[in-house]
Design an enzyme around this catalytic site. Structure first.
Site, mmCIF file in Angstrom:
data_model
loop_
_atom_site.group_PDB
_atom_site.id
_atom_site.type_symbol
_atom_site.label_atom_id
_atom_site.label_comp_id
_atom_site.label_asym_id
_atom_site.label_seq_id
_atom_site.Cartn_x
_atom_site.Cartn_y
_atom_site.Cartn_z
ATOM 1 N N PHE A 102 0.814 -1.220 0.000
ATOM 2 C CA PHE A 102 0.000 0.000 0.000
ATOM 3 C C PHE A 102 0.842 1.261 0.000
ATOM 4 O O PHE A 102 0.363 2.340 0.347
ATOM 5 C CB PHE A 102 -0.932 0.012 1.216
ATOM 6 C CG PHE A 102 -1.783 -1.223 1.322
ATOM 7 C CD1 PHE A 102 -2.868 -1.385 0.473
ATOM 8 C CD2 PHE A 102 -1.497 -2.224 2.235
ATOM 9 C CE1 PHE A 102 -3.668 -2.529 0.550
ATOM 10 C CE2 PHE A 102 -2.274 -3.367 2.315
ATOM 11 C CZ PHE A 102 -3.360 -3.520 1.475
ATOM 12 N N ALA A 138 -9.615 18.923 -4.005
ATOM 13 C CA ALA A 138 -10.109 19.115 -5.383
ATOM 14 C C ALA A 138 -9.024 19.801 -6.202
ATOM 15 O O ALA A 138 -8.233 20.585 -5.671
ATOM 16 C CB ALA A 138 -11.375 19.962 -5.365
ATOM 17 N N GLY A 139 -8.995 19.517 -7.480
ATOM 18 C CA GLY A 139 -7.990 20.130 -8.343
ATOM 19 C C GLY A 139 -8.013 19.481 -9.707
ATOM 20 O O GLY A 139 -9.102 19.175 -10.224
ATOM 21 N N CYS A 145 -0.568 4.152 -10.302
ATOM 22 C CA CYS A 145 -1.461 3.215 -9.601
ATOM 23 C C CYS A 145 -2.944 3.513 -9.760
ATOM 24 O O CYS A 145 -3.666 2.741 -10.376
ATOM 25 C CB CYS A 145 -1.093 3.167 -8.125
ATOM 26 S SG CYS A 145 0.514 2.435 -7.856
ATOM 27 N N ARG A 200 4.135 9.276 -14.717
ATOM 28 C CA ARG A 200 3.171 8.361 -15.346
ATOM 29 C C ARG A 200 1.757 8.913 -15.144
ATOM 30 O O ARG A 200 1.359 9.248 -14.038
ATOM 31 C CB ARG A 200 3.286 6.956 -14.732
ATOM 32 C CG ARG A 200 4.513 6.217 -15.223
ATOM 33 C CD ARG A 200 4.643 4.875 -14.542
ATOM 34 N NE ARG A 200 4.906 5.032 -13.120
ATOM 35 C CZ ARG A 200 4.906 4.025 -12.253
ATOM 36 N NH1 ARG A 200 4.630 2.811 -12.655
ATOM 37 N NH2 ARG A 200 5.173 4.247 -10.980
HETATM 38 C C1 UDX Z 1 -1.596 5.350 -4.347
HETATM 39 C C2 UDX Z 1 -2.165 4.879 -3.003
HETATM 40 O O1 UDX Z 1 -2.318 6.005 -2.134
HETATM 41 C C3 UDX Z 1 -1.250 3.843 -2.386
HETATM 42 O O2 UDX Z 1 -1.810 3.351 -1.178
HETATM 43 C C4 UDX Z 1 -1.061 2.717 -3.371
HETATM 44 O O3 UDX Z 1 -0.159 1.752 -2.846
HETATM 45 C C5 UDX Z 1 -0.549 3.227 -4.696
HETATM 46 O O4 UDX Z 1 -1.416 4.252 -5.198
HETATM 47 P P1 UDX Z 1 0.363 7.020 -5.069
HETATM 48 O O5 UDX Z 1 0.071 6.652 -6.482
HETATM 49 O O6 UDX Z 1 1.786 7.076 -4.604
HETATM 50 O O7 UDX Z 1 -0.358 6.006 -4.073
HETATM 51 O O8 UDX Z 1 -0.281 8.456 -4.840
HETATM 52 P P2 UDX Z 1 -1.389 9.144 -3.907
HETATM 53 O O9 UDX Z 1 -0.739 9.862 -2.822
HETATM 54 O O10 UDX Z 1 -2.471 8.190 -3.563
HETATM 55 O O11 UDX Z 1 -1.944 10.241 -4.940
HETATM 56 C C6 UDX Z 1 -2.523 9.815 -6.166
HETATM 57 C C7 UDX Z 1 -2.980 10.986 -6.982
HETATM 58 O O12 UDX Z 1 -4.132 11.589 -6.398
HETATM 59 C C8 UDX Z 1 -1.957 12.117 -7.153
HETATM 60 O O13 UDX Z 1 -1.967 12.535 -8.510
HETATM 61 C C9 UDX Z 1 -2.479 13.194 -6.237
HETATM 62 O O14 UDX Z 1 -2.101 14.479 -6.672
HETATM 63 C C10 UDX Z 1 -3.977 12.992 -6.351
HETATM 64 N N1 UDX Z 1 -4.731 13.496 -5.204
HETATM 65 C C11 UDX Z 1 -4.507 12.992 -3.952
HETATM 66 C C12 UDX Z 1 -5.703 14.476 -5.398
HETATM 67 O O15 UDX Z 1 -5.944 14.935 -6.522
HETATM 68 N N2 UDX Z 1 -6.409 14.924 -4.312
HETATM 69 C C13 UDX Z 1 -6.209 14.442 -3.062
HETATM 70 O O16 UDX Z 1 -6.887 14.912 -2.153
HETATM 71 C C14 UDX Z 1 -5.219 13.457 -2.868
#
Ligand code: UDX
Length: 436
Positions: A147, A254-255, A262, A332
């Protein structure tokens, strides 16, 4: 314990180094000679805070080795599979060729009693399909989803919030779960939840968690769309609903939406797998989640076009951010870079800056201009976009100083990470996502 980690990408390299740091003897195996060479010299092939130190310590202690030679795993008793499961070309399902190849290459070196622990994110049913090849060698297959978040991968690996192990029925499964419990001793000793399940549950836990997170982000982005036509402020809305402990404020940012290696591919693979199982409608909402997410990139482009009175042709645009999120050089499926590319496609002269991801971005999109110095990137810009919420932009960028170098003080805050009051006070036209 003697362990091996097959696949040394984001997941495998961090896992290998983290397992060495807690005292195990680890061999990392990858087919990519360059990656193996870098890791063996304790150089991280990607940006991940804390990884270089952990690699250096592991390699110099002799507990951490990397090789392309699979036969080096012979002495290991636990073999982790950490290869990628990307989106299949021309479809939504996961491409399992690397998992299948890793198992096939590993099986000849397995001994009776060994444990093979799958960490890759796979469609439910994969472990059951692979189990017989592993058990023919007298070994046991378990599924132990990962995770970790990029940018926090070291901490998430050493001190996860839960551990999940999917095991086969019977004594072999119980024994394998016990071995993993011991292997993860720093976490399990301090009481980190350790959940032993069947294969299907373990596989589903991972995709369900990512589907939930993606849904949470798209939920607030859907609210941003409503806010945009009603004059409401989605950040205040998120604060207000986030105070409800049942909802929580995290992942209500939001954004321009989610990207990375992932969430996007995992929700698509989950929807594709559900359809194969005849239950497509159960997760039909994930198609909406994906669609809402992609619409936010359109919205950011729309904001830029309308702020520049309808035409982007030849306009100088400074894009702050290329990584899919801060503390990462990963591009990515990066919403930030996608927005930059779209603006370029509409005729703008786009300059992209990012503290870590420029090299990767340049390789993928050589048509854009890149600049490592934020101030130089801002020079003469007619509009500024903040699309990755690095501290360098969120905290360190002074709106008055930035205003001195640009041609026009117009900023689009694609991550709602700037303080609109401060930017407006410094004479900027500020546009947020889902904010008046
Ligand atoms: C995610 C999961 O969180 C992790 O548990 C899993 O193992 C792999 O996938 P990761 O891809 O590293 O991890 O990124 P994460 O921090 O979850 O952010 C994912 C995307 O969501 C980013 O592009 C981030 O900018 C976006 N995001 C996150 C938002 O747009 N708003 C938010 O409030 C939070």
């Amino acid at each position: 314990m003697k362990i091996s980690v097959i696949g040394c990408g984001y997941l495998g390299a961090v896992h290998a180094a983290a397992m060495a740091s807690i005292g195990h003897e680890v061999v990392g195996v990858d087919v990519d000679e360059n990656k193996v060479k870098a890791l063996a010299e304790a150089r991280a092939p990607f940006f991940e805070p804390g990884l270089p130190d952990m690699l250096a310590e592991g390699v110099s202690s002799g507990r951490l080795r990397f090789t392309t030679d699979m036969s080096q795993v012979k002495e290991s008793v636990v073999h982790f599979i950490g290869v990628g499961t990307p989106q299949r070309k021309g479809g939504y399902a996961a491409d399992l060729r690397y998992v299948d190849a890793a198992i096939e290459a590993l099986v000849p070196f397995l001994k009776p009693g060994d444990i093979v622990a799958g960490k890759s994110t796979v469609p439910v049913g994969t472990a059951a399909r692979l189990a017989s090849a592993v058990s023919k060698a007298g070994a046991t297959l378990v599924w132990n989803p990962e995770f970790l978040r990029e940018g926090w991968a070291v901490q998430d690996t050493i001190d996860p919030d839960r551990l999940v192990v999917g095991v086969p029925d019977g004594d072999q499964g119980d024994r394998a779960a016990e071995v993993l419990r011991r292997l993860y001793y720093p976490a399990t000793d301090k009481g980190t939840p350790f959940l032993v399940t069947d294969y299907a549950t373990a596989e589903l836990v991972k995709v369900a968690a990512n589907a939930f997170l993606a849904t949470k982000i798209s939920f607030i982005n859907a609210m941003a769309e409503i806010a945009e036509v009603t004059g409401a402020d989605v950040t205040q809305l998120a604060d207000a609903i986030g105070h409800d402990a049942r909802i929580g404020r995290r992942f209500l940012g939001a954004g321009i939406g989610f990207g990375g290696g992932c969430l996007p591919k995992d929700i698509r693979a989950f929807a594709a797998r559900a359809e194969e199982l005849g239950k497509g409608e159960s997760v039909g909402f994930l198609r909406e989640v994906d669609a809402i997410n992609l619409r936010r990139r359109d919205r950011a482009v729309e904001l830029v076009v309308s702020a520049l009175d309808g035409s982007l042709h030849g306009k100088k645009v400074a894009v702050l951010g290329a990584a899919f999120k801060p503390h990462s050089d990963d591009i990515r499926d990066s919403p930030a870079l996608d927005v930059a590319v779209r603006l370029h496609g509409l005729g703008a002269a786009v300059t992209v800056t990012d503290p870590e991801a420029l090299e990767n971005a340049q390789r993928l999109h050589p048509q854009l201009q890149y600049q490592s110095d934020t101030r130089v990137a801002l020079q003469d810009a007619e509009i500024v976009l903040v699309v990755t919420e690095w501290d360098e932009y969120r905290k360190d960028l002074d709106p008055a100083e930035a205003g001195e170098v640009v041609a026009q003080r117009i900023v689009v805050d694609g991550r709602n990470c700037l303080d609109p009051v401060a930017w407006r006070a410094a004479g900027w036209d500020y546009y947020g996502m889902g904010r008046p």
